[in-house]
Design a protein around this motif. Structure first.
Motif, PDB file in Angstrom:
ATOM      1  N   LYS A   2      90.061  33.787 -70.747  1.00  0.00           N
ATOM      2  CA  LYS A   2      89.763  33.473 -69.354  1.00  0.00           C
ATOM      3  C   LYS A   2      90.811  32.513 -68.811  1.00  0.00           C
ATOM      4  O   LYS A   2      91.266  31.611 -69.501  1.00  0.00           O
ATOM      5  CB  LYS A   2      88.380  32.861 -69.241  1.00  0.00           C
ATOM      6  CG  LYS A   2      87.293  33.824 -69.656  1.00  0.00           C
ATOM      7  CD  LYS A   2      85.932  33.210 -69.525  1.00  0.00           C
ATOM      8  CE  LYS A   2      84.892  34.203 -69.990  1.00  0.00           C
ATOM      9  NZ  LYS A   2      83.559  33.657 -69.954  1.00  0.00           N
ATOM     10  N   LYS A   4      92.092  29.447 -66.782  1.00  0.00           N
ATOM     11  CA  LYS A   4      91.503  28.149 -66.464  1.00  0.00           C
ATOM     12  C   LYS A   4      91.652  27.840 -64.983  1.00  0.00           C
ATOM     13  O   LYS A   4      92.478  28.421 -64.279  1.00  0.00           O
ATOM     14  CB  LYS A   4      92.162  27.065 -67.294  1.00  0.00           C
ATOM     15  CG  LYS A   4      91.888  27.242 -68.770  1.00  0.00           C
ATOM     16  CD  LYS A   4      92.219  26.003 -69.527  1.00  0.00           C
ATOM     17  CE  LYS A   4      91.906  26.259 -70.983  1.00  0.00           C
ATOM     18  NZ  LYS A   4      91.149  25.243 -71.580  1.00  0.00           N
ATOM     19  N   SER A   5      90.842  26.903 -64.516  1.00  0.00           N
ATOM     20  CA  SER A   5      90.811  26.588 -63.094  1.00  0.00           C
ATOM     21  C   SER A   5      92.128  25.999 -62.607  1.00  0.00           C
ATOM     22  O   SER A   5      92.543  26.250 -61.473  1.00  0.00           O
ATOM     23  CB  SER A   5      89.665  25.624 -62.799  1.00  0.00           C
ATOM     24  OG  SER A   5      89.833  24.405 -63.503  1.00  0.00           O
ATOM     25  N   ALA A  61      86.018  29.226 -61.583  1.00  0.00           N
ATOM     26  CA  ALA A  61      86.412  28.958 -62.972  1.00  0.00           C
ATOM     27  C   ALA A  61      86.051  27.532 -63.370  1.00  0.00           C
ATOM     28  O   ALA A  61      85.643  27.288 -64.507  1.00  0.00           O
ATOM     29  CB  ALA A  61      87.915  29.185 -63.137  1.00  0.00           C
ATOM     30  N   HIS A  62      86.173  26.600 -62.428  1.00  0.00           N
ATOM     31  CA  HIS A  62      85.804  25.208 -62.723  1.00  0.00           C
ATOM     32  C   HIS A  62      84.307  25.104 -63.011  1.00  0.00           C
ATOM     33  O   HIS A  62      83.902  24.420 -63.955  1.00  0.00           O
ATOM     34  CB  HIS A  62      86.184  24.312 -61.546  1.00  0.00           C
ATOM     35  CG  HIS A  62      85.873  22.873 -61.760  1.00  0.00           C
ATOM     36  ND1 HIS A  62      86.600  22.091 -62.631  1.00  0.00           N
ATOM     37  CD2 HIS A  62      84.907  22.079 -61.249  1.00  0.00           C
ATOM     38  CE1 HIS A  62      86.091  20.871 -62.629  1.00  0.00           C
ATOM     39  NE2 HIS A  62      85.059  20.844 -61.801  1.00  0.00           N
ATOM     40  N   ASP A  63      83.495  25.778 -62.224  1.00  0.00           N
ATOM     41  CA  ASP A  63      82.051  25.780 -62.475  1.00  0.00           C
ATOM     42  C   ASP A  63      81.727  26.406 -63.825  1.00  0.00           C
ATOM     43  O   ASP A  63      80.856  25.918 -64.554  1.00  0.00           O
ATOM     44  CB  ASP A  63      81.321  26.527 -61.364  1.00  0.00           C
ATOM     45  CG  ASP A  63      81.350  25.770 -60.052  1.00  0.00           C
ATOM     46  OD1 ASP A  63      81.614  24.542 -60.072  1.00  0.00           O
ATOM     47  OD2 ASP A  63      81.122  26.407 -59.009  1.00  0.00           O
ATOM     48  N   ARG A  64      82.431  27.499 -64.166  1.00  0.00           N
ATOM     49  CA  ARG A  64      82.203  28.154 -65.460  1.00  0.00           C
ATOM     50  C   ARG A  64      82.572  27.224 -66.614  1.00  0.00           C
ATOM     51  O   ARG A  64      81.856  27.143 -67.612  1.00  0.00           O
ATOM     52  CB  ARG A  64      83.015  29.445 -65.531  1.00  0.00           C
ATOM     53  CG  ARG A  64      82.761  30.255 -66.768  1.00  0.00           C
ATOM     54  CD  ARG A  64      83.690  31.436 -66.881  1.00  0.00           C
ATOM     55  NE  ARG A  64      85.058  30.978 -67.057  1.00  0.00           N
ATOM     56  CZ  ARG A  64      86.090  31.378 -66.348  1.00  0.00           C
ATOM     57  NH1 ARG A  64      85.928  32.247 -65.388  1.00  0.00           N
ATOM     58  NH2 ARG A  64      87.302  30.906 -66.599  1.00  0.00           N
ATOM     59  N   GLU A  65      83.674  26.486 -66.447  1.00  0.00           N
ATOM     60  CA  GLU A  65      84.085  25.538 -67.492  1.00  0.00           C
ATOM     61  C   GLU A  65      83.068  24.417 -67.648  1.00  0.00           C
ATOM     62  O   GLU A  65      82.790  23.976 -68.763  1.00  0.00           O
ATOM     63  CB  GLU A  65      85.452  24.956 -67.157  1.00  0.00           C
ATOM     64  CG  GLU A  65      86.586  25.938 -67.270  1.00  0.00           C
ATOM     65  CD  GLU A  65      87.873  25.431 -66.652  1.00  0.00           C
ATOM     66  OE1 GLU A  65      87.892  24.273 -66.181  1.00  0.00           O
ATOM     67  OE2 GLU A  65      88.851  26.185 -66.632  1.00  0.00           O
ATOM     68  N   GLN A  66      82.503  23.954 -66.548  1.00  0.00           N
ATOM     69  CA  GLN A  66      81.498  22.900 -66.618  1.00  0.00           C
ATOM     70  C   GLN A  66      80.232  23.385 -67.326  1.00  0.00           C
ATOM     71  O   GLN A  66      79.631  22.649 -68.101  1.00  0.00           O
ATOM     72  CB  GLN A  66      81.142  22.406 -65.204  1.00  0.00           C
ATOM     73  CG  GLN A  66      82.262  21.669 -64.523  1.00  0.00           C
ATOM     74  CD  GLN A  66      82.632  20.385 -65.240  1.00  0.00           C
ATOM     75  OE1 GLN A  66      81.793  19.720 -65.802  1.00  0.00           O
ATOM     76  NE2 GLN A  66      83.911  20.072 -65.230  1.00  0.00           N
ATOM     77  N   GLN A  67      79.834  24.624 -67.063  1.00  0.00           N
ATOM     78  CA  GLN A  67      78.644  25.167 -67.725  1.00  0.00           C
ATOM     79  C   GLN A  67      78.875  25.338 -69.221  1.00  0.00           C
ATOM     80  O   GLN A  67      77.975  25.106 -70.024  1.00  0.00           O
ATOM     81  CB  GLN A  67      78.254  26.502 -67.108  1.00  0.00           C
ATOM     82  CG  GLN A  67      77.611  26.359 -65.756  1.00  0.00           C
ATOM     83  CD  GLN A  67      77.269  27.693 -65.143  1.00  0.00           C
ATOM     84  OE1 GLN A  67      77.614  28.745 -65.668  1.00  0.00           O
ATOM     85  NE2 GLN A  67      76.600  27.655 -64.005  1.00  0.00           N
ATOM     86  N   GLU A  68      80.071  25.746 -69.600  1.00  0.00           N
ATOM     87  CA  GLU A  68      80.362  25.901 -71.026  1.00  0.00           C
ATOM     88  C   GLU A  68      80.363  24.556 -71.730  1.00  0.00           C
ATOM     89  O   GLU A  68      79.961  24.454 -72.880  1.00  0.00           O
ATOM     90  CB  GLU A  68      81.705  26.604 -71.207  1.00  0.00           C
ATOM     91  CG  GLU A  68      81.668  28.064 -70.856  1.00  0.00           C
ATOM     92  CD  GLU A  68      83.028  28.716 -70.922  1.00  0.00           C
ATOM     93  OE1 GLU A  68      84.002  28.016 -71.258  1.00  0.00           O
ATOM     94  OE2 GLU A  68      83.105  29.912 -70.642  1.00  0.00           O
ATOM     95  N   ARG A  69      80.808  23.508 -71.048  1.00  0.00           N
ATOM     96  CA  ARG A  69      80.795  22.171 -71.646  1.00  0.00           C
ATOM     97  C   ARG A  69      79.377  21.654 -71.820  1.00  0.00           C
ATOM     98  O   ARG A  69      79.080  20.957 -72.761  1.00  0.00           O
ATOM     99  CB  ARG A  69      81.566  21.200 -70.742  1.00  0.00           C
ATOM    100  CG  ARG A  69      82.940  20.978 -71.233  1.00  0.00           C
ATOM    101  CD  ARG A  69      83.600  19.836 -70.516  1.00  0.00           C
ATOM    102  NE  ARG A  69      84.940  20.288 -70.195  1.00  0.00           N
ATOM    103  CZ  ARG A  69      85.551  20.124 -69.066  1.00  0.00           C
ATOM    104  NH1 ARG A  69      84.953  19.491 -68.089  1.00  0.00           N
ATOM    105  NH2 ARG A  69      86.756  20.582 -68.869  1.00  0.00           N
TER     106      ARG A  69
END
Length: 87
Positions: A2, A4-5, A61-69
């Motif tokens: 994926k 990244k943001s 993508a930033h929201d997706r990264e935050q959810q994965e964290r």
């Protein structure tokens, strides 16, 4: 893999900058009495709209990264707990 943001944000900045510079060139030729072709105008608008699109993809993508964290290192919830001890 994926994207990244940060990559989407840089694409948005680059596309927006080129679109605005292209638009400034069009405006300069318009003020001096030159002709502005349809293709040049459409190119500037497409670049600016691409910048908006890339920025929206960056936010997603930033929201997706935050959810994965958030998923990593969470305590289990709603587990069955009993007051009785075996033995």
């Amino acid at each position: 893999m994926k994207i990244k943001s940060g990559v989407w944000y840089w694409l948005a900045v680059a596309s927006g900058t080129v679109g605005l510079l292209y638009g400034m060139g069009l405006e300069g030729s318009f003020q001096t009495g030159g002709t502005v072709s349809d293709g040049a105008f459409i190119t500037a608008m497409v670049l600016i709209l691409l910048a908006v699109f890339f920025a929206r993809l960056g936010f997603a993508a930033h929201d997706r990264e935050q959810q994965e964290r958030r998923k990593v290192h969470q305590q289990p919830r709603n587990t069955v707990k009993s007051g009785r001890k075996a033995g």
